[in-house]
Scaffold this motif. Structure first.
Motif, PDB file in Angstrom:
ATOM      1  N   ARG A 148     -13.330   4.173  -5.686  1.00 31.38           N
ATOM      2  CA  ARG A 148     -11.792   3.916  -6.228  1.00 31.38           C
ATOM      3  C   ARG A 148     -11.927   2.184  -6.409  1.00 31.38           C
ATOM      4  N   LEU A 149     -12.756   1.446  -5.903  1.00 29.54           N
ATOM      5  CA  LEU A 149     -13.040   0.141  -6.300  1.00 29.54           C
ATOM      6  C   LEU A 149     -13.989  -0.146  -7.415  1.00 29.54           C
ATOM      7  N   ARG A 200       0.914  -1.349  -0.127  1.00 28.86           N
ATOM      8  CA  ARG A 200       0.109   0.056   0.109  1.00 28.86           C
ATOM      9  C   ARG A 200       0.788   1.306  -0.069  1.00 28.86           C
ATOM     10  N   ALA A 201       1.970   1.257   0.696  1.00 33.45           N
ATOM     11  CA  ALA A 201       2.827   2.500   0.672  1.00 33.45           C
ATOM     12  C   ALA A 201       3.400   2.615  -0.820  1.00 33.45           C
ATOM     13  N   VAL A 202       3.915   1.639  -1.113  1.00 35.66           N
ATOM     14  CA  VAL A 202       4.524   1.683  -2.524  1.00 35.66           C
ATOM     15  C   VAL A 202       3.196   2.390  -3.743  1.00 35.66           C
ATOM     16  N   PHE A 203       2.134   1.780  -3.575  1.00 35.08           N
ATOM     17  CA  PHE A 203       1.164   2.222  -4.439  1.00 35.08           C
ATOM     18  C   PHE A 203       0.681   3.686  -4.184  1.00 35.08           C
ATOM     19  N   ILE A 230      -1.678   5.486  -7.196  1.00 30.20           N
ATOM     20  CA  ILE A 230      -2.640   4.780  -8.176  1.00 30.20           C
ATOM     21  C   ILE A 230      -3.703   4.178  -7.138  1.00 30.20           C
ATOM     22  N   PRO A 231      -4.814   5.326  -7.188  1.00 24.81           N
ATOM     23  CA  PRO A 231      -5.871   4.949  -6.226  1.00 24.81           C
ATOM     24  C   PRO A 231      -6.557   3.681  -6.073  1.00 24.81           C
ATOM     25  N   LEU A 256      -5.822  -2.590  -1.593  1.00 23.29           N
ATOM     26  CA  LEU A 256      -5.066  -2.951  -0.311  1.00 23.29           C
ATOM     27  C   LEU A 256      -5.924  -2.866   0.979  1.00 23.29           C
ATOM     28  N   ASP A 257      -6.540  -1.416   1.115  1.00 20.36           N
ATOM     29  CA  ASP A 257      -7.566  -1.197   2.036  1.00 20.36           C
ATOM     30  C   ASP A 257      -8.324  -2.357   2.219  1.00 20.36           C
ATOM     31  N   LEU A 258      -8.925  -2.953   1.155  1.00 18.62           N
ATOM     32  CA  LEU A 258      -9.984  -4.144   1.318  1.00 18.62           C
ATOM     33  C   LEU A 258      -9.117  -5.365   1.998  1.00 18.62           C
ATOM     34  N   SER A 259      -7.925  -5.745   1.416  1.00 21.84           N
ATOM     35  CA  SER A 259      -7.423  -6.947   2.130  1.00 21.84           C
ATOM     36  C   SER A 259      -6.810  -6.658   3.391  1.00 21.84           C
ATOM     37  N   LEU A 260      -6.420  -5.193   3.757  1.00 19.55           N
ATOM     38  CA  LEU A 260      -6.286  -5.106   5.374  1.00 19.55           C
ATOM     39  C   LEU A 260      -7.366  -5.155   5.996  1.00 19.55           C
TER      40      LEU A 260
END
Length: 365
Positions: free
Chosen positions: A220-221, A176-179, A184-185, A191-195
């Motif tokens: 965004r999704l 998430r930090a790299v994206f 890249i929203p 990644l928010d969903l995965s978390l």
């Protein structure tokens, strides 16, 4: 293209292995005696080919295709990781052909994870994540690095390593930090969903439900990911004992999957609905929904088989008349889970068994 400034037996062996040739075939290709190649392989960095032979090796490497170059650099990196740096291939960051190979490997990782082939997936990811540091990469490289880290999170999640320094949560946060750095929203939201899934798996059901509710309306999704978020709101609510409300939320997500023509998600939704109705004590509806789930999915991965059998066994175990059948179904699910290293699923099965043997009888987990 990879280059070698000074050949020793070590580099020569790495080239032979990269070309996937026997010692005899490699010697024939180079026009050398088998004994010469055998000497290189026995002494490795302790022997050096003659200058004219070094030129022959240069030519053999230069004529090799990109896949051979990738294997050569990977093998040499592994063989010299603790040796003198002068034997290493020179590299000034990744090249275009490496990016192509990296992207191909990530496609293979996705397939391997869908089949729960964790060892193969882990080896492919480690090949690249151990090869480069994020600080060395341009934007394309960073994108591949972040994708690799996110897939590593998926691998850790499916293996049941949810929290800790070598966990799904750690990998997802890194990706998430790299994206975020790349701005890249869509990937950030995924990644928010995965978390949020990690939060649910770690037992923080109220927090997970709130996170899912927010993501279910996040533009965004994709529509499919928003529907999944809605479904998982219901999953968290059901695990928290709010079965009737969870059923209504899940049914809304099920309609979304039907509109989207997503048969696998539609099947999973019915599996979740079945567990919610089991929790509410409505075993007739629970069996109805689980039968739909078992007959409607198009994929048959080990993970999904275990999840379906676990849900089915859980429901059967809730009725004294079908308790023995439920134990048999759970035993089969446990065997498959153990075979593929699905630790989280094994824990779930063990929890269901333990609760069914308690004084209060079967309960929703």
């Amino acid at each position: 293209m990879a280059t070698v400034h000074h050949w020793t037996g070590l580099e020569a062996k790495a080239l032979r292995l990269a070309l996937r040739l026997s010692v005899r075939a490699f010697a024939q290709q180079l026009g050398l005696a088998v004994a010469t190649v055998s000497k290189w392989e026995s002494k490795l960095a302790g022997t050096e080919p003659r200058p004219d032979t070094q030129a022959i090796l240069d030519t053999a490497l230069s004529r090799a295709d990109a896949a051979v170059h990738l294997r050569f650099e990977t093998l040499l990196s592994e063989m010299t990781s603790t040796g003198p740096s002068r034997h290493r291939v020179t590299a000034s960051g990744p090249r275009a052909w490496e990016y192509e190979s990296w992207a191909d490997d990530l496609d293979r990782v996705v397939v391997a994870l869908s089949r729960q082939n964790f060892t193969f997936a882990d080896s492919l990811l480690d090949r690249w994540l151990a090869r480069f540091k994020a600080s060395e990469l341009d934007e394309k490289g960073l994108y591949l690095f972040a994708r690799s880290t996110a897939l590593l999170g998926d691998l850790k999640r499916d293996q049941g390593a949810v929290l800790g320094p070598l966990s799904a949560q750690h990998s997802y946060a890194g990706a998430r930090a790299v994206f975020t750095q790349l701005d890249i929203p869509r990937r950030i939201a995924q990644l928010d969903l995965s978390l949020a899934v990690v939060t649910e798996m770690s037992g923080k059901l109220e927090i997970a439900a709130r996170d899912y509710e927010t993501l279910a309306v996040d533009d965004r999704l994709s529509r499919r990911d928003r529907a999944r978020s809605k479904l998982w709101v219901g999953t968290s609510l059901s695990k928290d004992g709010q079965h009737d409300y969870a059923t209504r939320v899940m049914q809304a997500a099920t309609r979304d999957f039907e509109d989207l023509t997503e048969p696998d998600d539609w099947s999973v939704a019915h599996q979740k609905l079945a567990l919610a109705r089991r929790g509410a004590g409505d075993l007739t509806q629970a069996l109805h929904f689980i039968d739909i789930a078992r007959s409607s999915g198009t994929t048959d991965s080990p993970m999904q088989r275990v999840r379906l059998d676990t849900a089915h066994g859980h429901i059967l175990l809730s009725d004294p008349a079908t308790r023995d059948d439920g134990l048999l179904v759970l035993d089969q699910a446990a065997k498959v889970a153990a075979q593929y290293g699905l630790v989280h699923q094994l824990r779930s099965i063990e929890g269901i068994r333990a609760m069914s043997e308690g004084p209060a009888g079967p309960r929703q987990r």
